[in-house]
Motif scaffolding. Sequence first.
Motif, PDB file in Angstrom:
ATOM      1  N   ASP A   6      22.304  69.540  21.786  1.00 29.20           N
ATOM      2  CA  ASP A   6      21.707  70.586  22.613  1.00 29.20           C
ATOM      3  C   ASP A   6      22.643  71.766  22.840  1.00 29.20           C
ATOM      4  O   ASP A   6      22.199  72.857  23.193  1.00 29.20           O
ATOM      5  CB  ASP A   6      21.280  70.020  23.971  1.00 29.20           C
ATOM      6  N   THR A   7      23.936  71.558  22.681  1.00 28.97           N
ATOM      7  CA  THR A   7      24.882  72.631  22.951  1.00 28.97           C
ATOM      8  C   THR A   7      25.189  73.468  21.715  1.00 28.97           C
ATOM      9  O   THR A   7      25.985  74.382  21.792  1.00 28.97           O
ATOM     10  CB  THR A   7      26.189  72.059  23.521  1.00 28.97           C
ATOM     11  N   GLN A   9      24.228  76.292  19.080  1.00 30.22           N
ATOM     12  CA  GLN A   9      23.379  77.475  18.986  1.00 30.22           C
ATOM     13  C   GLN A   9      23.271  77.896  17.519  1.00 30.22           C
ATOM     14  O   GLN A   9      24.295  78.101  16.871  1.00 30.22           O
ATOM     15  CB  GLN A   9      23.983  78.623  19.808  1.00 30.22           C
ATOM     16  N   THR A  11      22.038  80.351  14.342  1.00 26.97           N
ATOM     17  CA  THR A  11      21.715  81.708  13.923  1.00 26.97           C
ATOM     18  C   THR A  11      21.619  81.720  12.402  1.00 26.97           C
ATOM     19  O   THR A  11      22.293  80.940  11.731  1.00 26.97           O
ATOM     20  CB  THR A  11      22.771  82.722  14.436  1.00 26.97           C
ATOM     21  N   GLY A  57      25.388  76.791  12.808  1.00 24.62           N
ATOM     22  CA  GLY A  57      25.339  76.204  14.138  1.00 24.62           C
ATOM     23  C   GLY A  57      26.704  76.325  14.790  1.00 24.62           C
ATOM     24  O   GLY A  57      27.678  75.745  14.304  1.00 24.62           O
ATOM     25  N   ALA A  60      28.688  76.355  21.951  1.00 22.09           N
ATOM     26  CA  ALA A  60      28.141  77.247  22.975  1.00 22.09           C
ATOM     27  C   ALA A  60      28.996  78.496  23.161  1.00 22.09           C
ATOM     28  O   ALA A  60      28.477  79.577  23.442  1.00 22.09           O
ATOM     29  CB  ALA A  60      27.997  76.503  24.299  1.00 22.09           C
ATOM     30  N   GLY A  62      30.424  80.034  20.843  1.00 23.51           N
ATOM     31  CA  GLY A  62      30.219  80.879  19.668  1.00 23.51           C
ATOM     32  C   GLY A  62      31.438  81.041  18.793  1.00 23.51           C
ATOM     33  O   GLY A  62      31.429  81.821  17.851  1.00 23.51           O
ATOM     34  N   LYS A 104      15.959  72.443  11.933  1.00 27.20           N
ATOM     35  CA  LYS A 104      16.021  73.895  12.057  1.00 27.20           C
ATOM     36  C   LYS A 104      15.982  74.551  10.673  1.00 27.20           C
ATOM     37  O   LYS A 104      15.327  75.585  10.482  1.00 27.20           O
ATOM     38  CB  LYS A 104      17.298  74.293  12.804  1.00 27.20           C
TER      39      LYS A 104
END
Length: 159
Positions: A6-7, A9, A11, A57, A60, A62, A104
């Motif tokens: 879940d942590t 992110q 793009t 991925g 969190a 980044g 994803k």
Amino acid sequence: MPSSSDTVQFTCRFFTALSLQELYLIWKLRNQVFIVEQHCPYLDADDKDLAAYHLMGFTASGTELVAYTRLLAPGISYSEMSIGRVVVHPAYRKLGIGKKLMQKSIATIQTIYGCGPIRIGAQLYLKSFYESLGFEVCSDMYLEDDIPHVQMLWHPRAS
């Protein structure tokens, strides 16, 4: 280190939209796993990156790339669209990130190229993982860079 998928992110960018830092982090992770960890000297820069979307991925914050896939249009690797260079950073495995990454990737490639089958060249030891995502073996085992592989196909489900 994240405690779950879940942590992470995600793009996605086409090659020409990648920043130099993103490109460096992609090649660093791919080299760490595919060349160093798997003891497999091969030329990773195969020109397909230039025509690919790159799903990344990040933690969190980044700052750390922990998961990655390369998304290719039909006709580049196979007649179908394809997902390749699937990788999760060794320190972030067993957290469900690989499954979330592939889910994803499937959703993203269908958004980019349309609904259709997806072909992958899967390392044989990951066959059951990909089967859990709906991929089916469609070839005999073959060696790629001395690592056993099988081709697998994913078909969109009728709604």
